[in-house]
Design a protein around this motif. Sequence first.
Motif, PDB file in Angstrom:
ATOM      1  N   LYS A 210       0.804  -1.219   0.000  1.00 16.08           N
ATOM      2  CA  LYS A 210       0.000   0.000   0.000  1.00 16.08           C
ATOM      3  C   LYS A 210       0.844   1.279   0.000  1.00 16.08           C
ATOM      4  N   SER A 211       2.168   1.144   0.057  1.00 18.95           N
ATOM      5  CA  SER A 211       3.033   2.314  -0.071  1.00 18.95           C
ATOM      6  C   SER A 211       3.855   2.287  -1.354  1.00 18.95           C
ATOM      7  N   PHE A 212       3.645   1.244  -2.167  1.00 22.81           N
ATOM      8  CA  PHE A 212       4.426   1.083  -3.399  1.00 22.81           C
ATOM      9  C   PHE A 212       3.784   1.890  -4.521  1.00 22.81           C
ATOM     10  N   PRO A 213       4.513   2.790  -5.182  1.00 23.02           N
ATOM     11  CA  PRO A 213       3.899   3.662  -6.197  1.00 23.02           C
ATOM     12  C   PRO A 213       3.502   2.954  -7.489  1.00 23.02           C
ATOM     13  N   ALA A 214       4.153   1.858  -7.842  1.00 22.32           N
ATOM     14  CA  ALA A 214       3.813   1.061  -9.032  1.00 22.32           C
ATOM     15  C   ALA A 214       3.739   1.929 -10.293  1.00 22.32           C
ATOM     16  N   LEU A 215       4.877   2.456 -10.709  1.00 22.49           N
ATOM     17  CA  LEU A 215       4.924   3.334 -11.882  1.00 22.49           C
ATOM     18  C   LEU A 215       5.309   2.608 -13.165  1.00 22.49           C
ATOM     19  N   HIS A 339      15.840  13.900  -1.530  1.00 21.11           N
ATOM     20  CA  HIS A 339      15.858  13.654  -0.090  1.00 21.11           C
ATOM     21  C   HIS A 339      14.488  13.948   0.522  1.00 21.11           C
ATOM     22  N   GLY A 340      13.873  15.052   0.097  1.00 20.68           N
ATOM     23  CA  GLY A 340      12.540  15.385   0.583  1.00 20.68           C
ATOM     24  C   GLY A 340      11.499  14.356   0.152  1.00 20.68           C
ATOM     25  N   ARG A 345       7.988   9.521   1.269  1.00 21.50           N
ATOM     26  CA  ARG A 345       7.683   8.108   1.038  1.00 21.50           C
ATOM     27  C   ARG A 345       7.865   7.290   2.302  1.00 21.50           C
ATOM     28  N   ARG A 346       8.880   7.638   3.081  1.00 18.27           N
ATOM     29  CA  ARG A 346       9.103   6.924   4.338  1.00 18.27           C
ATOM     30  C   ARG A 346       7.958   7.170   5.311  1.00 18.27           C
ATOM     31  N   LEU A 347       7.466   8.398   5.367  1.00 18.01           N
ATOM     32  CA  LEU A 347       6.340   8.704   6.245  1.00 18.01           C
ATOM     33  C   LEU A 347       5.077   7.989   5.787  1.00 18.01           C
ATOM     34  N   ALA A 348       4.853   7.927   4.461  1.00 20.73           N
ATOM     35  CA  ALA A 348       3.696   7.178   3.948  1.00 20.73           C
ATOM     36  C   ALA A 348       3.811   5.699   4.284  1.00 20.73           C
ATOM     37  N   TYR A 349       5.021   5.172   4.215  1.00 22.54           N
ATOM     38  CA  TYR A 349       5.276   3.779   4.556  1.00 22.54           C
ATOM     39  C   TYR A 349       4.992   3.522   6.032  1.00 22.54           C
ATOM     40  N   LEU A 350       5.456   4.427   6.905  1.00 18.85           N
ATOM     41  CA  LEU A 350       5.281   4.248   8.332  1.00 18.85           C
ATOM     42  C   LEU A 350       3.836   4.469   8.780  1.00 18.85           C
ATOM     43  N   ALA A 351       3.035   5.126   7.963  1.00 20.31           N
ATOM     44  CA  ALA A 351       1.626   5.366   8.319  1.00 20.31           C
ATOM     45  C   ALA A 351       0.795   4.093   8.260  1.00 20.31           C
TER      46      ALA A 351
END
Length: 359
Positions: A210-215, A339-340, A345-351
Motif C-alpha cells: 500500500k506504499s508502493f507507487p507502481a509506476l 531527499h525530501g 515516502r518513508r512517512l507514507a510507509y510508516l503510516a
Amino acid sequence: RGRSRWPCFDAHDGLSRGARGGHGVGRYSSLHRRIGGGVQTSTSSTSGLPDDLAVAVLIPCYNEAMAIAKVVADFRAALPRARIYVYDNNSSDGTVAAAHDAGAVVRTETLQGKGHVVRRMFADVEADLFVLVDGDDTYDAAVAPEMLRLMLDRQLDMVTGARVSEAAAAYRRGHRLGNVVLTGLVRRIFGNRVSDMLSGYRVFSRRFVKSFPALADGFETETEFTVHALELKMPIGEVVTAYRGRPPGSSSKLRTYADGIRILRSIVLLVKEERPLQFFALIGGVLLLAGFGVGLPVVVEFLRTGLVLRLPTAVLATGVVLLSFLAFVCGLVLDTVTHGRREMRRLAYLAIPGVAALL
C-alpha cells in the motif's frame, strides 16, 4: 494482539536457522535440499500459519491457459486458507475460463503489461500478507508457507524467491546472464542485499503493497520492487526456491532483448530519480573532460603565441565546460528534492501498520 495466539511461532520451531534478519538479507535455505541432481523443496502437511492471517495470492496472467489451473491448485494446496486472485491481461486462449474452473477469483486489467496488472492488484486487493507469483507454473508453490513464516518471524516487508535451477530449459538463451548483469548493477548502485532482482515470486507485507507507487508498465516492475525496498531501507529477505521450465504448449512473454533493454532503461531512470547527484555528476564529469580535451590545445597555443587562432573551438570548449558545471548544480538541487521525496515516502510507509502489528 498477543504472541501467545500464534503458538506456531515459538522459539522451538527453528524458523531463524540460516536467516539474517533486521535490515539485511535473510537467506532462508535450511529447508531446501538437493536430491537427484535437482533442487527439491521440503514440504509439510500444514502451512503452520495463524488461522486469522489474511493471505492473498496474486497471479498476473496473459495467455497462460496451459498452466494457470495447476498454479491455482498448487497454491490452494500450499495455502488452503488464502484467497487466490488471477488478474487476466487481455488473454485470448481461455485463461479466464481455466482460472474460473480452478476456483480462483478472476479479474481483468485491460492496460497491457505486467506493471499495469501489478498496479491494479495492489490497489484493489486487501489482505495482511500478499504472495505474488507468475502464472506460468515455473515456481514452487510449496515454498510459499516458508516465505510467509520467514516474513512473520523476522517482521520483513519483502521476501523474494531466489531462483535455483539446474534445468537448461528453465532459462531461455541470455536470460541467466541478463539476470546476473542487471542484478549486479542494482546491487552495485542501490545496495548489496539482493541476489535475484528479477524473480517473479515474492511475498509482501501490506505496508509494502500500500506504499508502493507502481509506476512501471511492463516486466521492469520487479526492478521497481527491489529499488523501492532498498531505497526505503526496508527489512527484506530471501528464500531459495526451485525454478523449472514452462509446461509443454506454453510460451514465455518475456522478450529477451527488448525487455532486457527496457529493464536496463528503467535502472538508468531509477538512478536518475534516486541518485541524481551521482547521475548528473557523472554527466558533468564527462562534459568537463570533453571541454578540457577540446580547449587544451587552444590554451596551449594561446600561451605560446598570445593569440586565439581557433575562436570557434575556444567558444565550444567554454560552452561544454559551462554545461558540466550546470550538470553539477542540477545534481545538487535534485539531490535535495530527492531527499525530501524519500522522507515523504518513508512517512507514507510508516503510516501503515507493519507485520509486527499482526503478532
